[in-house]
Scaffold this motif. Structure first.
Motif, short mmCIF file in Angstrom:
data_model
loop_
_atom_site.label_atom_id
_atom_site.label_comp_id
_atom_site.label_asym_id
_atom_site.label_seq_id
_atom_site.Cartn_x
_atom_site.Cartn_y
_atom_site.Cartn_z
N LEU A 89 61.35 -4.26 28.85
CA LEU A 89 62.53 -5.08 28.73
C LEU A 89 63.32 -4.68 27.48
O LEU A 89 62.74 -4.29 26.46
CB LEU A 89 62.16 -6.56 28.62
N LEU A 90 64.65 -4.81 27.57
CA LEU A 90 65.53 -4.53 26.43
C LEU A 90 66.57 -5.63 26.31
O LEU A 90 67.23 -5.99 27.28
CB LEU A 90 66.23 -3.18 26.63
N GLY A 91 66.72 -6.16 25.09
CA GLY A 91 67.80 -7.09 24.78
C GLY A 91 68.81 -6.42 23.87
O GLY A 91 68.44 -5.87 22.83
N THR A 92 70.08 -6.42 24.25
CA THR A 92 71.12 -5.79 23.44
C THR A 92 72.48 -6.37 23.77
O THR A 92 72.72 -6.84 24.89
CB THR A 92 71.15 -4.26 23.66
N ALA A 93 73.37 -6.32 22.78
CA ALA A 93 74.77 -6.67 23.00
C ALA A 93 75.62 -5.42 23.14
O ALA A 93 76.79 -5.51 23.51
CB ALA A 93 75.30 -7.51 21.84
N ARG A 109 63.14 8.65 28.01
CA ARG A 109 62.74 9.32 26.77
C ARG A 109 61.25 9.15 26.48
O ARG A 109 60.62 10.02 25.87
CB ARG A 109 63.57 8.81 25.59
N LEU A 110 60.70 8.00 26.89
CA LEU A 110 59.29 7.74 26.64
C LEU A 110 58.38 8.29 27.74
O LEU A 110 57.16 8.27 27.59
CB LEU A 110 59.05 6.23 26.50
N GLY A 111 58.97 8.77 28.83
CA GLY A 111 58.18 9.28 29.94
C GLY A 111 57.59 8.17 30.80
O GLY A 111 56.53 8.34 31.42
N ILE A 112 58.27 7.04 30.84
CA ILE A 112 57.81 5.88 31.62
C ILE A 112 58.53 5.85 32.95
O ILE A 112 59.76 6.01 33.02
CB ILE A 112 58.04 4.58 30.84
N ASP A 113 57.79 5.58 34.03
CA ASP A 113 58.38 5.54 35.36
C ASP A 113 57.53 4.64 36.26
O ASP A 113 56.37 4.34 35.95
CB ASP A 113 58.44 6.96 35.95
N GLY A 114 58.11 4.20 37.36
CA GLY A 114 57.36 3.47 38.37
C GLY A 114 57.02 2.05 38.00
O GLY A 114 56.10 1.46 38.58
N ILE A 115 57.73 1.45 37.03
CA ILE A 115 57.45 0.07 36.62
C ILE A 115 58.74 -0.74 36.66
O ILE A 115 59.84 -0.17 36.67
CB ILE A 115 56.85 0.00 35.20
N PRO A 116 58.68 -2.07 36.65
CA PRO A 116 59.89 -2.88 36.56
C PRO A 116 60.52 -2.76 35.17
O PRO A 116 59.81 -2.73 34.16
CB PRO A 116 59.39 -4.32 36.81
N THR A 117 61.84 -2.67 35.13
CA THR A 117 62.58 -2.66 33.86
C THR A 117 63.68 -3.71 33.93
O THR A 117 64.26 -3.94 34.98
CB THR A 117 63.20 -1.28 33.57
N TYR A 118 63.95 -4.33 32.78
CA TYR A 118 64.95 -5.38 32.71
C TYR A 118 65.79 -5.19 31.46
O TYR A 118 65.27 -4.85 30.39
CB TYR A 118 64.29 -6.76 32.63
N GLN A 119 67.10 -5.41 31.61
CA GLN A 119 68.00 -5.34 30.46
C GLN A 119 68.78 -6.65 30.37
O GLN A 119 69.44 -7.06 31.32
CB GLN A 119 68.98 -4.17 30.59
#
Length: 343
Positions: A89-93, A109-119
């Motif tokens: 998850l990422l919080g940003t304005a 950039r971190l080499g992460i894949d195949g998971i849920p992501t939220y912004q």
């Protein structure tokens, strides 16, 4: 089946470039010494880190770059690898672009894949909103490890060729108030010993009927196609309302956990500016709590600030210690906070 407790294993942060003090800003923008003195007295922030080069105007760091560095540092500190993360998850304005979402560029950039992501797009409370959502997802039992990020890069609003002497006070304050940076925390639902438990999180919209205290448009000061201001801030309203809102968050957290004022060992106060943070700390009235602040030396870095505070706090906490963190957002008036305890 009982709801699992969520713990914070580690935190990390990243700041761009070398610190830029008030004297350097004054020299770059041909401001006299009285302006520098005004910054010291009114804002109370000594320096900041900027993603834009003051001489050339070149943007040196993106939010994705900084957040990936902060995320890797948090994972390293937790003794984990990127493939241990199963929700992000990422919080940003200030996302780098409207699309693709910056959280997904951080994952790349971190080499992460195949998971849920939220912004989550929000101002200074976006980081706590991301922590709140991450905690809720872990408590369902469907995920075990969350990488929660927050940060802001204000390069689009930093025009190195602008004449500051022509700026209205509502715009000028933002040149010195903000810095850039990113932070991250690793949350787990595993019963890890010696990790801080997230006991409670408050995340409340309280803006009904209140005009916004801050408006940030899609375009930036450095890339304009209109004469309308890109960023406006009602600093008088912020001075008036934010301390009271911070006290409200503190009272709600304490009441929900049946804690007393004297039970709090550490305070992570809102990081608005040096002078405002000092005023808020005084209003909160926790004389026995050690203040964890960073705003005087790195300025208001928005959604990165809570993670920088956590990075400083976690190694200091001893078994039995309790901490309260608070963030206030002036855009449409959001109050947020969290309570941690070292088991």
């Amino acid at each position: 089946m009982s709801t699992p407790e969520v713990r914070i294993l580690a935190a990390g942060s990243a700041l761009p470039g070398q610190p830029v003090d008030n004297a350097a800003l004054a020299r770059r923008f041909n401001m006299d010494t009285s302006w520098e003195q005004w910054v010291d007295a009114f804002i109370g922030t000594r320096s900041r880190h900027l993603a834009v080069d003051l001489e050339s105007g070149e943007v040196r760091s993106s939010l994705a770059e900084l957040a990936a560095t902060a995320g890797q540092r948090a994972l390293d500190s937790a003794g984990l690898r990127p493939d241990d993360v199963d929700v992000m998850l990422l919080g940003t304005a200030t996302p780098d672009q409207l699309m693709p979402a910056t959280v997904n560029m951080v994952a790349e950039r971190l080499g992460i894949d195949g998971i849920p992501t939220y912004q989550l797009q929000s101002g200074c409370t976006g980081a706590i909103g991301a922590l709140d959502l991450g905690r809720q997802l872990l408590r369902t039992g469907e995920h075990r490890t969350a990488l929660v990020l927050g940060g802001d890069v204000c390069a689009k609003h930093f025009d190195v060729d602008f004449d500051l002497k022509t700026m209205a006070p509502t715009e000028l304050v933002n040149v010195v108030l903000f810095g850039d940076g990113a932070g991250a925390a690793v949350l787990t639902a595993e019963p890890v010993a010696d990790a801080a438990v997230v006991h409670s999180i408050v995340n409340r919209l309280t803006g009904l009927g209140r005009p916004p205290g801050q408006v940030v448009d899609w375009y930036g000061q450095a890339n304009r196609r209109t004469d309308a201001p890109a960023l406006q801030e009602d600093y008088k309203a912020i001075e008036r309302l934010v301390p009271d809102m911070a006290v409200e968050v503190l009272k709600e957290l304490l009441a929900g956990l049946d804690w007393c004022d004297t039970d709090v060992d550490y305070l992570l106060a809102p990081q608005l500016s040096g002078t405002m943070t000092a005023r808020i700390v005084k209003e909160l009235g926790l004389p026995g709590a050690e203040e964890i602040s960073c705003v005087a030396e790195i300025a208001n870095i928005g959604n990165a600030a809570p993670f920088v505070q956590l990075e400083r706090l976690l190694p200091e906490m001893a078994p039995g210690d309790r901490a309260i963190g608070i963030a206030i957002e002036s855009s449409k008036w959001i109050k947020a906070g969290f309570a941690l305890g070292k088991v």
